[in-house]
Design a protein around this motif. Structure first.
Motif, PDB file in Angstrom:
ATOM      1  N   PRO A  21       0.835  -1.212   0.000  1.00 17.55           N
ATOM      2  CA  PRO A  21       0.000   0.000   0.000  1.00 17.55           C
ATOM      3  C   PRO A  21       0.870   1.263   0.000  1.00 17.55           C
ATOM      4  CG  PRO A  21      -0.701  -1.519   1.719  1.00 17.55           C
ATOM      5  CD  PRO A  21       0.598  -2.045   1.177  1.00 17.55           C
ATOM      6  N   LEU A  22       0.358   2.336  -0.573  1.00 19.27           N
ATOM      7  CA  LEU A  22       1.079   3.609  -0.538  1.00 19.27           C
ATOM      8  C   LEU A  22       1.215   4.088   0.899  1.00 19.27           C
ATOM      9  CD1 LEU A  22      -0.506   5.725  -3.429  1.00 19.27           C
ATOM     10  CD2 LEU A  22       1.538   4.304  -3.496  1.00 19.27           C
ATOM     11  N   ASN A  23       2.362   4.691   1.222  1.00 17.66           N
ATOM     12  CA  ASN A  23       2.514   5.290   2.547  1.00 17.66           C
ATOM     13  C   ASN A  23       1.951   6.712   2.509  1.00 17.66           C
ATOM     14  OD1 ASN A  23       4.516   7.071   1.537  1.00 17.66           O
ATOM     15  ND2 ASN A  23       6.163   5.642   2.049  1.00 17.66           N
ATOM     16  N   GLU A  24       1.981   7.417   3.628  1.00 23.98           N
ATOM     17  CA  GLU A  24       1.358   8.749   3.712  1.00 23.98           C
ATOM     18  C   GLU A  24       1.977   9.753   2.745  1.00 23.98           C
ATOM     19  OE1 GLU A  24       0.880  10.355   7.637  1.00 23.98           O
ATOM     20  OE2 GLU A  24       0.330   8.406   8.454  1.00 23.98           O
ATOM     21  N   LYS A  25       3.300   9.743   2.609  1.00 25.07           N
ATOM     22  CA  LYS A  25       3.971  10.688   1.712  1.00 25.07           C
ATOM     23  C   LYS A  25       3.594  10.414   0.259  1.00 25.07           C
ATOM     24  CE  LYS A  25       8.534  12.576   0.745  1.00 25.07           C
ATOM     25  NZ  LYS A  25       9.957  12.485   1.052  1.00 25.07           N
ATOM     26  N   GLU A  26       3.572   9.152  -0.124  1.00 25.39           N
ATOM     27  CA  GLU A  26       3.198   8.783  -1.496  1.00 25.39           C
ATOM     28  C   GLU A  26       1.738   9.132  -1.768  1.00 25.39           C
ATOM     29  OE1 GLU A  26       6.248   4.962  -1.563  1.00 25.39           O
ATOM     30  OE2 GLU A  26       4.153   4.705  -0.970  1.00 25.39           O
ATOM     31  N   ARG A  27       0.882   8.847  -0.810  1.00 27.38           N
ATOM     32  CA  ARG A  27      -0.542   9.136  -0.969  1.00 27.38           C
ATOM     33  C   ARG A  27      -0.780  10.642  -1.138  1.00 27.38           C
ATOM     34  NH1 ARG A  27      -4.820   6.490  -0.808  1.00 27.38           N
ATOM     35  NH2 ARG A  27      -3.943   4.597   0.059  1.00 27.38           N
ATOM     36  N   ALA A  28      -0.015  11.455  -0.419  1.00 27.96           N
ATOM     37  CA  ALA A  28      -0.179  12.909  -0.522  1.00 27.96           C
ATOM     38  C   ALA A  28       0.157  13.412  -1.928  1.00 27.96           C
ATOM     39  CB  ALA A  28       0.690  13.608   0.508  1.00 27.96           C
ATOM     40  N   THR A  29       1.102  12.774  -2.599  1.00 28.72           N
ATOM     41  CA  THR A  29       1.479  13.225  -3.944  1.00 28.72           C
ATOM     42  C   THR A  29       0.445  12.851  -4.999  1.00 28.72           C
ATOM     43  OG1 THR A  29       2.789  11.260  -4.466  1.00 28.72           O
ATOM     44  CG2 THR A  29       3.935  13.099  -3.415  1.00 28.72           C
ATOM     45  N   VAL A  30      -0.334  11.807  -4.769  1.00 34.49           N
ATOM     46  CA  VAL A  30      -1.334  11.389  -5.759  1.00 34.49           C
ATOM     47  C   VAL A  30      -2.748  11.790  -5.364  1.00 34.49           C
ATOM     48  CG1 VAL A  30       0.090   9.467  -6.506  1.00 34.49           C
ATOM     49  CG2 VAL A  30      -1.684   9.061  -4.822  1.00 34.49           C
ATOM     50  N   GLU A  31      -2.921  12.399  -4.218  1.00 33.23           N
ATOM     51  CA  GLU A  31      -4.240  12.758  -3.696  1.00 33.23           C
ATOM     52  C   GLU A  31      -5.079  13.596  -4.664  1.00 33.23           C
ATOM     53  OE1 GLU A  31      -7.522  12.915  -1.286  1.00 33.23           O
ATOM     54  OE2 GLU A  31      -5.757  11.663  -1.041  1.00 33.23           O
ATOM     55  N   PRO A  32      -4.524  14.634  -5.284  1.00 31.31           N
ATOM     56  CA  PRO A  32      -5.374  15.437  -6.176  1.00 31.31           C
ATOM     57  C   PRO A  32      -5.977  14.626  -7.322  1.00 31.31           C
ATOM     58  CG  PRO A  32      -3.320  16.567  -5.722  1.00 31.31           C
ATOM     59  CD  PRO A  32      -3.188  15.185  -5.149  1.00 31.31           C
ATOM     60  N   GLU A  33      -5.223  13.672  -7.836  1.00 25.19           N
ATOM     61  CA  GLU A  33      -5.698  12.880  -8.971  1.00 25.19           C
ATOM     62  C   GLU A  33      -6.581  11.703  -8.552  1.00 25.19           C
ATOM     63  OE1 GLU A  33      -3.832  10.249 -12.612  1.00 25.19           O
ATOM     64  OE2 GLU A  33      -2.553  11.617 -11.517  1.00 25.19           O
ATOM     65  N   HIS A  34      -6.300  11.133  -7.390  1.00 21.92           N
ATOM     66  CA  HIS A  34      -7.006   9.928  -6.951  1.00 21.92           C
ATOM     67  C   HIS A  34      -7.720  10.145  -5.614  1.00 21.92           C
ATOM     68  CE1 HIS A  34      -5.283   7.533 -10.146  1.00 21.92           C
ATOM     69  NE2 HIS A  34      -4.105   8.025  -9.848  1.00 21.92           N
ATOM     70  N   ARG A  35      -8.437  11.198  -5.537  1.00 20.52           N
ATOM     71  CA  ARG A  35      -9.175  11.530  -4.322  1.00 20.52           C
ATOM     72  C   ARG A  35     -10.098  10.392  -3.891  1.00 20.52           C
ATOM     73  NH1 ARG A  35      -9.529  17.343  -3.603  1.00 20.52           N
ATOM     74  NH2 ARG A  35      -8.791  17.332  -5.732  1.00 20.52           N
ATOM     75  N   ARG A  36     -10.094  10.111  -2.629  1.00 19.07           N
ATOM     76  CA  ARG A  36     -10.984   9.125  -1.998  1.00 19.07           C
ATOM     77  C   ARG A  36     -10.684   7.664  -2.336  1.00 19.07           C
ATOM     78  NH1 ARG A  36     -16.551  12.263  -3.203  1.00 19.07           N
ATOM     79  NH2 ARG A  36     -16.020  14.164  -2.120  1.00 19.07           N
ATOM     80  N   LEU A  37      -9.626   7.374  -3.047  1.00 14.25           N
ATOM     81  CA  LEU A  37      -9.285   5.983  -3.328  1.00 14.25           C
ATOM     82  C   LEU A  37      -8.438   5.438  -2.184  1.00 14.25           C
ATOM     83  CD1 LEU A  37      -8.412   6.016  -7.132  1.00 14.25           C
ATOM     84  CD2 LEU A  37     -10.514   5.272  -6.015  1.00 14.25           C
ATOM     85  N   THR A  38      -8.825   4.304  -1.668  1.00 17.62           N
ATOM     86  CA  THR A  38      -8.087   3.721  -0.540  1.00 17.62           C
ATOM     87  C   THR A  38      -7.305   2.482  -0.937  1.00 17.62           C
ATOM     88  OG1 THR A  38     -10.015   2.410   0.094  1.00 17.62           O
ATOM     89  CG2 THR A  38      -9.767   4.578   1.138  1.00 17.62           C
ATOM     90  N   ASP A  39      -7.454   2.034  -2.173  1.00 19.68           N
ATOM     91  CA  ASP A  39      -6.797   0.793  -2.580  1.00 19.68           C
ATOM     92  C   ASP A  39      -5.653   1.046  -3.567  1.00 19.68           C
ATOM     93  OD1 ASP A  39      -8.445   1.535  -4.678  1.00 19.68           O
ATOM     94  OD2 ASP A  39      -8.955  -0.531  -5.212  1.00 19.68           O
ATOM     95  N   LEU A  40      -4.810   2.023  -3.282  1.00 18.56           N
ATOM     96  CA  LEU A  40      -3.661   2.305  -4.139  1.00 18.56           C
ATOM     97  C   LEU A  40      -2.427   1.585  -3.604  1.00 18.56           C
ATOM     98  CD1 LEU A  40      -4.209   6.104  -4.788  1.00 18.56           C
ATOM     99  CD2 LEU A  40      -4.579   4.216  -6.380  1.00 18.56           C
ATOM    100  N   TRP A  41      -1.762   0.860  -4.479  1.00 14.29           N
ATOM    101  CA  TRP A  41      -0.594   0.059  -4.130  1.00 14.29           C
ATOM    102  C   TRP A  41       0.540   0.425  -5.066  1.00 14.29           C
ATOM    103  CZ3 TRP A  41      -0.700  -4.541  -0.884  1.00 14.29           C
ATOM    104  CH2 TRP A  41      -1.891  -4.678  -0.192  1.00 14.29           C
ATOM    105  N   ARG A  42       1.797   0.203  -4.611  1.00 12.21           N
ATOM    106  CA  ARG A  42       2.942   0.487  -5.463  1.00 12.21           C
ATOM    107  C   ARG A  42       3.850  -0.712  -5.580  1.00 12.21           C
ATOM    108  NH1 ARG A  42       7.433   4.562  -3.792  1.00 12.21           N
ATOM    109  NH2 ARG A  42       8.278   3.579  -5.636  1.00 12.21           N
ATOM    110  N   CYS A  43       4.543  -0.778  -6.696  1.00 16.03           N
ATOM    111  CA  CYS A  43       5.512  -1.844  -6.958  1.00 16.03           C
ATOM    112  C   CYS A  43       6.737  -1.604  -6.075  1.00 16.03           C
ATOM    113  CB  CYS A  43       5.896  -1.827  -8.432  1.00 16.03           C
ATOM    114  SG  CYS A  43       7.137  -3.059  -8.871  1.00 16.03           S
ATOM    115  N   THR A  44       7.303  -2.668  -5.534  1.00 17.96           N
ATOM    116  CA  THR A  44       8.473  -2.532  -4.656  1.00 17.96           C
ATOM    117  C   THR A  44       9.777  -2.902  -5.345  1.00 17.96           C
ATOM    118  OG1 THR A  44       8.203  -4.773  -3.778  1.00 17.96           O
ATOM    119  CG2 THR A  44       7.101  -2.976  -2.587  1.00 17.96           C
TER     120      THR A  44
END
Length: 75
Positions: A21-44
């Motif tokens: 799952p995205l951490n808080e810093k990553e989520r903050a950078t994508v928030e404007p584009e993906h508002r209200r999405l809780t299932d965002l994940w990133r490749c490690t």
């Protein structure tokens, strides 16, 4: 059963990568584009910046360069 590995469209090859799952810093950078999405994940994978919704790869994108995963240790 829940698996954390998925195909990453930017890593190449036919295998899968581990996602988290995205951490808080990553989520903050994508928030404007993906508002209200809780299932965002990133490749490690080393050097990868790809993120996506767990169930919809086409709803993904790349995180900024400063948030890319550290490269693997050479050696």
């Amino acid at each position: 059963m829940f698996f954390k590995d998925k195909h990453c469209p930017t890593c190449g090859g036919s295998g899968t990568q581990v996602f988290r799952p995205l951490n808080e810093k990553e989520r903050a950078t994508v928030e404007p584009e993906h508002r209200r999405l809780t299932d965002l994940w990133r490749c490690t994978a080393p050097g990868c910046r790809w993120y996506q919704r767990w169930s919809k790869q086409s709803a993904g994108g790349r995180l900024p360069e400063e948030l890319k995963n550290p490269e693997a240790d050479p050696g």
